[in-house]
Design a protein around this motif. Structure first.
Motif, PDB file in Angstrom:
ATOM      1  N   THR A   1      30.341  89.369 -43.428  1.00  0.00           N
ATOM      2  CA  THR A   1      30.104  90.767 -43.789  1.00  0.00           C
ATOM      3  C   THR A   1      28.914  91.316 -43.019  1.00  0.00           C
ATOM      4  OG1 THR A   1      31.035  90.499 -46.010  1.00  0.00           O
ATOM      5  CG2 THR A   1      29.515  92.343 -45.678  1.00  0.00           C
ATOM      6  N   VAL A   2      27.837  90.549 -42.950  1.00  0.00           N
ATOM      7  CA  VAL A   2      26.643  90.978 -42.220  1.00  0.00           C
ATOM      8  C   VAL A   2      26.936  91.092 -40.726  1.00  0.00           C
ATOM      9  CG1 VAL A   2      24.268  90.355 -41.615  1.00  0.00           C
ATOM     10  CG2 VAL A   2      25.088  90.022 -43.949  1.00  0.00           C
ATOM     11  N   MET A   3      27.818  90.239 -40.222  1.00  0.00           N
ATOM     12  CA  MET A   3      28.147  90.266 -38.809  1.00  0.00           C
ATOM     13  C   MET A   3      29.004  91.477 -38.449  1.00  0.00           C
ATOM     14  SD  MET A   3      30.014  87.284 -36.534  1.00  0.00           S
ATOM     15  CE  MET A   3      28.745  86.068 -36.909  1.00  0.00           C
ATOM     16  N   ILE A   4      29.996  91.782 -39.271  1.00  0.00           N
ATOM     17  CA  ILE A   4      31.015  92.775 -38.921  1.00  0.00           C
ATOM     18  C   ILE A   4      30.699  94.175 -39.437  1.00  0.00           C
ATOM     19  CG2 ILE A   4      33.453  93.402 -39.305  1.00  0.00           C
ATOM     20  CD1 ILE A   4      34.052  90.367 -39.291  1.00  0.00           C
TER      21      ILE A   4
ATOM     22  N   GLU B   1      30.435 100.240 -39.630  1.00  0.00           N
ATOM     23  CA  GLU B   1      29.688 101.398 -40.123  1.00  0.00           C
ATOM     24  C   GLU B   1      29.313 102.331 -38.973  1.00  0.00           C
ATOM     25  OE1 GLU B   1      27.442  99.550 -44.068  1.00  0.00           O
ATOM     26  OE2 GLU B   1      26.408  99.603 -42.142  1.00  0.00           O
ATOM     27  N   HIS B   2      28.963 101.752 -37.841  1.00  0.00           N
ATOM     28  CA  HIS B   2      28.642 102.583 -36.681  1.00  0.00           C
ATOM     29  C   HIS B   2      29.861 103.388 -36.244  1.00  0.00           C
ATOM     30  CE1 HIS B   2      27.356 103.984 -32.812  1.00  0.00           C
ATOM     31  NE2 HIS B   2      28.284 103.260 -32.200  1.00  0.00           N
TER      32      HIS B   2
ATOM     33  N   THR C   1      35.556 101.626 -43.915  1.00  0.00           N
ATOM     34  CA  THR C   1      35.088 100.604 -44.864  1.00  0.00           C
ATOM     35  C   THR C   1      36.225  99.665 -45.232  1.00  0.00           C
ATOM     36  OG1 THR C   1      33.402 102.088 -45.766  1.00  0.00           O
ATOM     37  CG2 THR C   1      34.053 100.200 -47.120  1.00  0.00           C
ATOM     38  N   GLY C   2      37.393 100.239 -45.515  1.00  0.00           N
ATOM     39  CA  GLY C   2      38.550  99.416 -45.827  1.00  0.00           C
ATOM     40  C   GLY C   2      38.939  98.514 -44.677  1.00  0.00           C
ATOM     41  N   VAL C   3      38.909  99.061 -43.469  1.00  0.00           N
ATOM     42  CA  VAL C   3      39.222  98.263 -42.274  1.00  0.00           C
ATOM     43  C   VAL C   3      38.208  97.126 -42.124  1.00  0.00           C
ATOM     44  CG1 VAL C   3      39.309  98.306 -39.751  1.00  0.00           C
ATOM     45  CG2 VAL C   3      40.402 100.114 -41.069  1.00  0.00           C
ATOM     46  N   GLY C   4      36.945  97.438 -42.362  1.00  0.00           N
ATOM     47  CA  GLY C   4      35.908  96.432 -42.223  1.00  0.00           C
ATOM     48  C   GLY C   4      36.134  95.244 -43.141  1.00  0.00           C
TER      49      GLY C   4
END
Length: 220
Positions: free
Chosen positions: A89-92, A97-98, A186-189
């Motif tokens: 999560t921290v990586m992606i 978000e950008h 967000t959903g894609v992430g």
């Protein structure tokens, strides 16, 4: 550099990112970038950046400071024994978000997806990736959290993972532009995070060094 110079430089970067995303790196000349930016000076890229490699380096690192800052913030809140989903999560998430913060149409995901496959840009990407201490730490902790998966398999899966994340984001960006999708980055992430967890932690039936060790994980 004065305000006018900074504005001209930004316009050239916007122009180059769009054209590279649409047509590929090698298909777009510096002259075409200048013309698309609306300048009559066909040497504008050389004037503002010094050359092609410097332009690409500026494009790659353009928003890197913001995503690195966000990644560092998220990483600081993780416990020492953070599980694989939290590390990914921290990586992606900062990358996604950008992309969510950009106006429509945006070209960033498609540009990064294009340059990943260009050998001449490999060094630029590598330098950008290893310049992030947070990403280096995340890669090491992610591999450690993957359990008994052999390192050679992890290297190969990580290489596939980077291409998958960038490819999905590039396609989604295009679908938003075409009006096929309403933006839900967000959903894609989180879809990508779940998919990457499954890929990295999947059982190994035939261990082996099938893919060369990647130099870096290209999530900018």
């Amino acid at each position: 550099m004065g305000q006018h110079g900074e504005k001209a430089r930004g316009t050239l970067l916007d122009s180059a990112e769009e054209l590279f995303a649409r047509f590929g790196i090698d298909a777009v000349s510096n002259r075409r970038i200048a013309e698309h930016a609306g300048t009559a000076n066909h040497s504008a890229v050389a004037y503002h950046f010094g050359g092609r490699d410097e332009l690409l380096r500026a494009l790659v690192t353009r928003h890197l400071e913001d995503t690195n800052r966000r990644r560092t913030e998220l990483l600081a809140n993780l416990p020492a024994d953070a599980p694989l989903p939290d590390l990914l999560t921290v990586m992606i998430l900062p990358w996604v978000e950008h992309l969510a913060s950009l106006p429509v149409p945006s070209w960033r995901a498609r540009f990064v997806h294009q340059i990943r496959s260009v050998p001449s840009v490999h060094q630029v990407l590598t330098e950008a990736a290893v310049a992030s201490p947070a990403m280096e730490e995340l890669v090491a902790r992610t591999h450690a959290a993957a359990g008994d998966v052999p390192p050679s398999v992890l290297y190969g899966r990580s290489s596939i993972l980077g291409g998958m994340v960038l490819g999905v984001c590039a396609e989604y960006e295009a679908r938003i532009q075409d009006g096929v999708e309403k933006p839900n980055w967000t959903g894609v992430g989180y879809f990508l995070i779940d998919s990457c967890v499954g890929m990295l932690a999947a059982p190994v039936t035939h261990p082996g060094d099938f893919l060369a060790r990647p130099s870096s994980v290209y999530l900018l």
